[in-house]
Design a protein around this motif. Structure first.
Motif, PDB file in Angstrom:
ATOM      1  N   PHE A 136       6.418   1.344   3.614  1.00  5.29           N
ATOM      2  CA  PHE A 136       4.884   1.133   3.723  1.00  5.29           C
ATOM      3  C   PHE A 136       5.129   0.592   2.155  1.00  5.29           C
ATOM      4  CE2 PHE A 136       2.214   3.244   6.229  1.00  5.29           C
ATOM      5  CZ  PHE A 136       2.943   4.115   6.674  1.00  5.29           C
ATOM      6  N   ARG A 137       5.273  -1.430   2.222  1.00  4.82           N
ATOM      7  CA  ARG A 137       4.832  -1.947   0.990  1.00  4.82           C
ATOM      8  C   ARG A 137       3.856  -2.257   0.238  1.00  4.82           C
ATOM      9  NH1 ARG A 137       9.431  -5.992   0.278  1.00  4.82           N
ATOM     10  NH2 ARG A 137      10.633  -3.938   0.357  1.00  4.82           N
ATOM     11  N   ASP A 138       3.003  -2.382  -1.327  1.00  6.29           N
ATOM     12  CA  ASP A 138       2.360  -2.606  -1.700  1.00  6.29           C
ATOM     13  C   ASP A 138       2.081  -4.362  -1.725  1.00  6.29           C
ATOM     14  OD1 ASP A 138      -0.023  -2.439  -3.237  1.00  6.29           O
ATOM     15  OD2 ASP A 138       0.492  -1.289  -4.544  1.00  6.29           O
ATOM     16  N   PHE A 139       1.117  -4.658  -0.787  1.00  6.93           N
ATOM     17  CA  PHE A 139       1.061  -5.936  -0.338  1.00  6.93           C
ATOM     18  C   PHE A 139       0.246  -6.095  -1.156  1.00  6.93           C
ATOM     19  CE2 PHE A 139       1.580  -9.468   2.879  1.00  6.93           C
ATOM     20  CZ  PHE A 139       2.465  -9.984   2.012  1.00  6.93           C
ATOM     21  N   THR A 140      -1.266  -6.105  -2.190  1.00  7.92           N
ATOM     22  CA  THR A 140      -1.837  -5.931  -2.295  1.00  7.92           C
ATOM     23  C   THR A 140      -2.518  -7.369  -3.301  1.00  7.92           C
ATOM     24  OG1 THR A 140      -2.149  -3.411  -2.554  1.00  7.92           O
ATOM     25  CG2 THR A 140      -3.832  -4.722  -3.505  1.00  7.92           C
ATOM     26  N   ARG A 141      -1.746  -7.535  -4.122  1.00  6.68           N
ATOM     27  CA  ARG A 141      -1.616  -8.831  -4.728  1.00  6.68           C
ATOM     28  C   ARG A 141      -0.875  -9.439  -4.109  1.00  6.68           C
ATOM     29  NH1 ARG A 141      -3.915 -11.220  -8.140  1.00  6.68           N
ATOM     30  NH2 ARG A 141      -2.335 -12.883  -9.864  1.00  6.68           N
ATOM     31  N   GLU A 142       0.470  -9.827  -2.870  1.00  5.08           N
ATOM     32  CA  GLU A 142       0.772 -10.624  -2.267  1.00  5.08           C
ATOM     33  C   GLU A 142      -0.867 -11.325  -1.192  1.00  5.08           C
ATOM     34  OE1 GLU A 142       2.733  -8.269  -3.092  1.00  5.08           O
ATOM     35  OE2 GLU A 142       4.307  -9.157  -3.148  1.00  5.08           O
ATOM     36  N   ALA A 143      -1.569 -10.125  -0.864  1.00  5.58           N
ATOM     37  CA  ALA A 143      -2.576 -10.256   0.147  1.00  5.58           C
ATOM     38  C   ALA A 143      -3.267 -11.304  -0.667  1.00  5.58           C
ATOM     39  CB  ALA A 143      -3.161  -9.532   0.893  1.00  5.58           C
ATOM     40  N   PRO A 145       7.923   9.722  -2.872  1.00  5.85           N
ATOM     41  CA  PRO A 145       6.645  10.537  -3.901  1.00  5.85           C
ATOM     42  C   PRO A 145       6.006   8.891  -3.611  1.00  5.85           C
ATOM     43  CG  PRO A 145       8.495  11.110  -4.937  1.00  5.85           C
ATOM     44  CD  PRO A 145       9.100  10.373  -3.548  1.00  5.85           C
ATOM     45  N   SER A 146       6.761   7.764  -3.722  1.00  2.15           N
ATOM     46  CA  SER A 146       6.230   6.263  -3.817  1.00  2.15           C
ATOM     47  C   SER A 146       4.853   6.814  -2.392  1.00  2.15           C
ATOM     48  CB  SER A 146       6.622   5.404  -3.348  1.00  2.15           C
ATOM     49  OG  SER A 146       7.822   5.240  -4.102  1.00  2.15           O
ATOM     50  N   MET A 147       5.125   7.031  -1.177  1.00  2.34           N
ATOM     51  CA  MET A 147       4.120   7.036  -0.517  1.00  2.34           C
ATOM     52  C   MET A 147       2.612   7.980  -0.790  1.00  2.34           C
ATOM     53  SD  MET A 147       3.984   6.625   2.809  1.00  2.34           S
ATOM     54  CE  MET A 147       2.273   5.993   3.775  1.00  2.34           C
ATOM     55  N   GLY A 148       3.361   8.899  -1.757  1.00  2.00           N
ATOM     56  CA  GLY A 148       2.025   9.540  -2.249  1.00  2.00           C
ATOM     57  C   GLY A 148       1.156   8.336  -3.051  1.00  2.00           C
ATOM     58  N   SER A 149       2.786   8.143  -3.761  1.00  2.00           N
ATOM     59  CA  SER A 149       1.053   6.884  -4.747  1.00  2.00           C
ATOM     60  C   SER A 149       0.498   5.690  -4.178  1.00  2.00           C
ATOM     61  CB  SER A 149       1.603   6.460  -6.506  1.00  2.00           C
ATOM     62  OG  SER A 149       3.228   5.932  -5.286  1.00  2.00           O
ATOM     63  N   ALA A 200      10.034   1.776  -4.784  1.00  2.00           N
ATOM     64  CA  ALA A 200       8.754   1.481  -5.454  1.00  2.00           C
ATOM     65  C   ALA A 200       8.027   2.051  -3.553  1.00  2.00           C
ATOM     66  CB  ALA A 200       8.474   0.266  -5.885  1.00  2.00           C
ATOM     67  N   ASP A 201       9.071   1.553  -2.545  1.00  2.00           N
ATOM     68  CA  ASP A 201       8.198   1.599  -1.281  1.00  2.00           C
ATOM     69  C   ASP A 201       7.917   3.213  -1.150  1.00  2.00           C
ATOM     70  OD1 ASP A 201       8.315  -1.073  -1.316  1.00  2.00           O
ATOM     71  OD2 ASP A 201       9.985  -1.693  -0.307  1.00  2.00           O
ATOM     72  N   GLY A 202       6.768   3.209  -0.233  1.00  2.00           N
ATOM     73  CA  GLY A 202       6.521   4.449   0.867  1.00  2.00           C
ATOM     74  C   GLY A 202       7.520   4.670   1.380  1.00  2.00           C
ATOM     75  N   VAL A 203       8.315   5.971   1.854  1.00  2.00           N
ATOM     76  CA  VAL A 203       8.852   5.616   2.956  1.00  2.00           C
ATOM     77  C   VAL A 203       8.847   7.131   4.243  1.00  2.00           C
ATOM     78  CG1 VAL A 203      11.174   6.289   3.973  1.00  2.00           C
ATOM     79  CG2 VAL A 203      10.522   4.662   1.888  1.00  2.00           C
ATOM     80  N   LEU A 204       8.429   6.469   5.414  1.00  2.00           N
ATOM     81  CA  LEU A 204       8.255   7.981   5.903  1.00  2.00           C
ATOM     82  C   LEU A 204       8.738   7.778   7.504  1.00  2.00           C
ATOM     83  CD1 LEU A 204       4.347   7.641   6.767  1.00  2.00           C
ATOM     84  CD2 LEU A 204       5.414   9.359   4.658  1.00  2.00           C
ATOM     85  N   TRP A 219      -5.488   0.357   2.631  1.00  2.00           N
ATOM     86  CA  TRP A 219      -5.379   1.797   2.787  1.00  2.00           C
ATOM     87  C   TRP A 219      -6.033   1.799   1.624  1.00  2.00           C
ATOM     88  CZ3 TRP A 219      -1.393   5.166   5.185  1.00  2.00           C
ATOM     89  CH2 TRP A 219      -1.985   6.773   4.513  1.00  2.00           C
ATOM     90  N   ASN A 220      -6.880   2.124   1.248  1.00  2.00           N
ATOM     91  CA  ASN A 220      -7.929   2.315  -0.105  1.00  2.00           C
ATOM     92  C   ASN A 220      -8.308   1.371  -0.523  1.00  2.00           C
ATOM     93  OD1 ASN A 220      -8.128   5.593   0.231  1.00  2.00           O
ATOM     94  ND2 ASN A 220      -6.341   5.583  -0.922  1.00  2.00           N
ATOM     95  N   LYS A 221      -8.223   0.464  -1.154  1.00  2.00           N
ATOM     96  CA  LYS A 221      -8.303  -0.439  -1.839  1.00  2.00           C
ATOM     97  C   LYS A 221      -6.815  -2.030  -1.887  1.00  2.00           C
ATOM     98  CE  LYS A 221     -12.060  -0.010  -4.980  1.00  2.00           C
ATOM     99  NZ  LYS A 221     -12.944   0.694  -5.134  1.00  2.00           N
ATOM    100  N   LYS A 222      -5.981  -0.690  -1.159  1.00  2.00           N
ATOM    101  CA  LYS A 222      -4.374  -1.065  -1.396  1.00  2.00           C
ATOM    102  C   LYS A 222      -4.078  -2.750  -0.054  1.00  2.00           C
ATOM    103  CE  LYS A 222      -2.050   0.797  -4.685  1.00  2.00           C
ATOM    104  NZ  LYS A 222      -2.974   2.066  -5.159  1.00  2.00           N
ATOM    105  N   THR A 223      -3.475  -3.064   0.005  1.00  2.00           N
ATOM    106  CA  THR A 223      -3.042  -3.622   1.335  1.00  2.00           C
ATOM    107  C   THR A 223      -1.551  -3.637   1.038  1.00  2.00           C
ATOM    108  OG1 THR A 223      -4.883  -5.788   0.966  1.00  2.00           O
ATOM    109  CG2 THR A 223      -2.585  -6.302   2.722  1.00  2.00           C
ATOM    110  N   LEU A 224      -1.333  -2.656   2.390  1.00  2.00           N
ATOM    111  CA  LEU A 224       0.113  -2.136   2.684  1.00  2.00           C
ATOM    112  C   LEU A 224       0.746  -3.013   3.958  1.00  2.00           C
ATOM    113  CD1 LEU A 224      -0.091   1.504   2.275  1.00  2.00           C
ATOM    114  CD2 LEU A 224       0.021   0.356   0.314  1.00  2.00           C
ATOM    115  N   SER A 225       2.260  -3.523   3.751  1.00  2.00           N
ATOM    116  CA  SER A 225       3.308  -4.121   4.901  1.00  2.00           C
ATOM    117  C   SER A 225       3.916  -3.123   5.206  1.00  2.00           C
ATOM    118  CB  SER A 225       3.691  -5.577   3.924  1.00  2.00           C
ATOM    119  OG  SER A 225       4.501  -6.131   4.849  1.00  2.00           O
ATOM    120  N   VAL A 226       3.417  -3.128   6.847  1.00  2.00           N
ATOM    121  CA  VAL A 226       4.124  -2.292   7.177  1.00  2.00           C
ATOM    122  C   VAL A 226       4.899  -2.121   7.849  1.00  2.00           C
ATOM    123  CG1 VAL A 226       3.910   0.162   8.571  1.00  2.00           C
ATOM    124  CG2 VAL A 226       2.349  -0.462   7.016  1.00  2.00           C
TER     125      VAL A 226
END
Lengths: 134, 571
Positions: free
Chosen positions: B324-331, B245-249, B228-232, B298-305
């Motif tokens: 890149f981890r979706d940190f929106t809820r935690e944030a 793909p998660s990076m994309g979503s 689920a985490d975005g990886v670059l 990033w957009n409406k999300k908070t990402l922990s990188v």
């Protein structure tokens, strides 16, 4: 008109207003109190220019930081000593360089009285050294 | 050419004998070649004879010759058949024996023993070494010799000893040359086999390695696709080579559009909140295994990188990988918590400030003199509101440190000032409890230290306050010294009850105190030490605890010695 220097207390909490007034009067200042940001904004444009302003940051209508900016940018008032009072240590952090002094609430009677005494124009001990507060 | 190409496979098929023994195969093929040649000649001769008969020359001799030729053709075919399907050895022996017989009857015995046909016997001798076995040249030399004896006996002629000797000499030469040829071939075959083996092994290794790599790559790919985490992944030139793909979503950008971007270009992506761009860029450009995660909106999300270099087993850096981890809820939760704590603290502070200040004014007789009981009451109100305020302050500080909002401001500070400020605040509480407050600076400590004196003060006050709180009698000592060439240290030791070893690991956790009873006894809610630790770490330092139950505790804060700062840097 008295020859005591004028201090304006801008603070929305009535009790704190009263305490600050007592402290400043104890330090031999004449005092004036204002309870909201809008009135404060108007007052600083008027005469007489005070010697010291005790400024709370959390005020109704106009935020304290805006008032500080106005005081510091106007040549008439830019030399006025501004003592910021706030309960928010982060705001205090941010204003560490901009205000002359930042007092973090809780502020004790003696603390403000002693600071005011140091600010008093009758005290001729050269420039004020750094004073640790908060 | 074309004909040749078409003819050759046919010829090969006709002549090759598919057997496993290469020597046997070679010999049988040779025999086939001879037989085929012979066959062609015999057929031609037969046709010529038939032609002569047809053209009217039907003499008895011609007719007999054609029958003989036909018989020999058939014999040749039978030999070919045996050679091809049964045994090269038999076919060759039969063929050569037959040849010997043919030679023996092809001329008069005299000519055979002494004359023009003598040399014909050398043919089977030479051929035997080639077609059967090298040593068979001797067999046929012997057969030829016997033949000569028989012919001599029949015709009453003296045996030609010289010719017989010649046969054996030829047999020897044939044997030697065939044998060396076979040995050479043998060696060549061994060499070839060795080479084949090596090629085979190498090919197998390669294919295994390739398979392994494919499996690994497949696994890695599956993991990258699935998480689920975005990886670059960045290569050595800091260009993106992998985006999952998660990076994309997470970012709303198609992963393949990210491939090839360099770090500065990537950090300019529209969705990133501009204020967060420099932080993200700094992290990606200097990836480190111990780097702290960076929050990026990033957009409406908070990402922990987080970013770390990709290092081979040999210590070679191949590039880096960023997660890149979706940190929106935690944030959001964190923000809510921080807001709540800050708001509550603020709302509690203002009225308490009034209570505190009024109590103080009352106690200090600002409103007129008090009798002892009134003074006591005012003082109790004062002391207790102070306690309540301390709790709130601790909470507020904790919330702010957790929000990462506290900043460190370094300035050159006289070392002695750190202790003087401390004494002015803490001397009285220590005296009130009958404790001695000892402060000292080791002689090798510089006169001025670059530090955030405000934070150092907070640390010292917290530690000393704590020590006073828990020490019933004796002293509290504050000691500033150099831990090593790059580190200075503040040690606060007391003569208190000490902290049991089992509990030592937990003392820096928020809301923790040794036994719950001490909480009631000493007040405070246990945020002090955790704040001290966070502050120390914020300044690049750390804190450690040494304690012996019954003897006392020493908290040592180590901090990096900062170089003397320039004016611009200190801003």
């Amino acid at each position: 008109m008295t020859d005591k220097p004028l201090a304006i207390i801008i603070e929305d909490d009535q009790d704190l207003c009263e305490i600050f007034t007592q402290a400043l009067q104890a330090a031999n200042f004449a005092t004036e109190t204002i309870r909201d940001g809008k009135t404060a904004f108007q007052r600083i444009a008027e005469e007489p220019v005070p010697h010291t302003i005790i400024l709370d940051l959390h005020l109704p209508h106009v935020d304290g930081t805006q008032i500080l900016k106005q005081i510091k940018s106007d040549a008439r008032t830019s030399n006025v000593r501004v003592v910021i009072t706030t309960a928010d240590t982060v705001s205090a952090e941010l204003l560490r360089d901009e205000a002359d002094f930042v007092l973090v609430k809780p502020i004790s009677f003696a603390q403000l009285r002693d600071l005011a005494a140091r600010l008093h124009p009758s005290r001729k001990t050269g420039p004020l050294g750094p004073l640790r507060t908060g | 050419m074309n004909m040749c190409h078409r003819f050759r496979p046919f010829l090969n098929k006709l002549l090759d004998v598919p057997v496993t023994d290469p020597d046997d195969s070679r010999r049988r093929k040779l025999l086939n070649v001879i037989l085929a040649g012979l066959f062609v000649i015999l057929v031609a001769a037969f046709l010529a004879t038939i032609g002569q008969i047809a053209s009217g020359d039907a003499t008895q001799e011609n007719i007999s010759l054609s029958w003989k030729l036909l018989a020999v053709i058939a014999g040749t075919y039978v030999t070919y058949y045996i050679n091809r399907n049964i045994s090269g050895f038999i076919a060759s022996t039969v063929f050569l024996f037959f040849l010997l017989v043919v030679i023996s009857i092809s001329d008069t015995p005299k000519e055979l023993i002494d004359g023009r046909s003598l040399l014909y016997f050398t043919i089977p001798v030479a051929m035997a070494s080639m077609l059967i076995r090298p040593y068979f040249s001797f067999v046929f030399a012997l057969l030829s010799t016997i033949n000569l004896f028989i012919l001599g006996y029949i015709s009453g002629l003296a045996p030609n000893i010289l010719a017989m000797f010649g046969y054996f000499l030829l047999a020897l030469v044939s044997w030697l040359s065939s044998r060396s040829l076979e040995q050479a071939l043998q060696e060549l075959r061994v060499l070839n086999r060795d080479l084949d083996h090596r090629v085979e092994v190498r090919t197998r290794e390669l294919s295994e390695a390739l398979t392994r790599e494919l499996i690994e790559a497949g696994k890695t790919q599956a993991i990258l696709q699935g998480i689920a985490d975005g990886v670059l992944v960045f290569d050595q030139t800091n260009k993106i080579i992998v985006a999952n793909p998660s990076m994309g979503s997470l970012t709303g950008i198609r992963p393949n559009k990210l491939i090839g971007l360099d770090i500065p270009t990537f950090c300019q992506e529209e969705g990133i909140v501009p204020a967060d761009r420099p932080r993200l860029q700094a992290l990606l450009e200097k990836p480190s295994p111990n780097a702290q995660a960076v929050r990026v909106r990033w957009n409406k999300k908070t990402l922990s990188v987080n970013a770390a270099p990709v290092v081979s087993g040999l210590g070679e850096t191949f590039g880096s990988v960023a997660v890149f981890r979706d940190f929106t809820r935690e944030a959001e939760i964190e923000q809510m918590k921080n807001n709540f704590v800050a708001m509550v603290s603020h709302e509690l502070r203002t009225p308490l400030n009034a209570v505190l200040a009024y109590a103080e004014m009352l106690r200090d007789a600002i409103f007129g003199p008090l009798n002892t009981k009134q003074f006591d009451a005012a003082n109790r109100i004062y002391v207790n509101s102070q306690r309540l305020l301390n709790i709130i302050s601790d909470l507020l500080d904790q919330a702010q440190i957790e929000a990462g909002r506290l900043k460190i401001q370094l300035a050159e500070t006289p070392t002695i000032e750190l202790l003087e400020n401390l004494r002015s605040t803490m001397e009285k509480p220590a005296q009130d409890k009958g404790l001695q407050l000892i402060t000292e600076i080791a002689p090798n400590v510089p006169q001025t230290i670059t530090c955030d004196s405000h934070r150092i003060q907070q640390i010292l006050v917290n530690l000393v306050n704590n020590a006073i709180k828990f020490t019933p009698q004796g002293h509290v000592a504050v000691h500033i010294f150099l831990a090593d060439a790059h580190t200075w240290a503040l040690a606060v030791s007391d003569t208190g009850p000490g902290i049991p070893p089992d509990d030592q690991a937990y003392v820096f956790e928020p809301f923790w105190q040794v036994e719950s009873i001490t909480t009631r006894e000493h007040g405070g809610i246990g945020l002090g030490l955790s704040i001290v630790k966070r502050l120390a770490m914020l300044m690049g330092g750390d804190i450690k605890l040494e304690s012996t139950v019954g003897k006392g505790s020493t908290f040592t804060v180590t901090l990096p010695l900062q170089p003397v700062l320039q004016k611009e840097e200190s801003k």
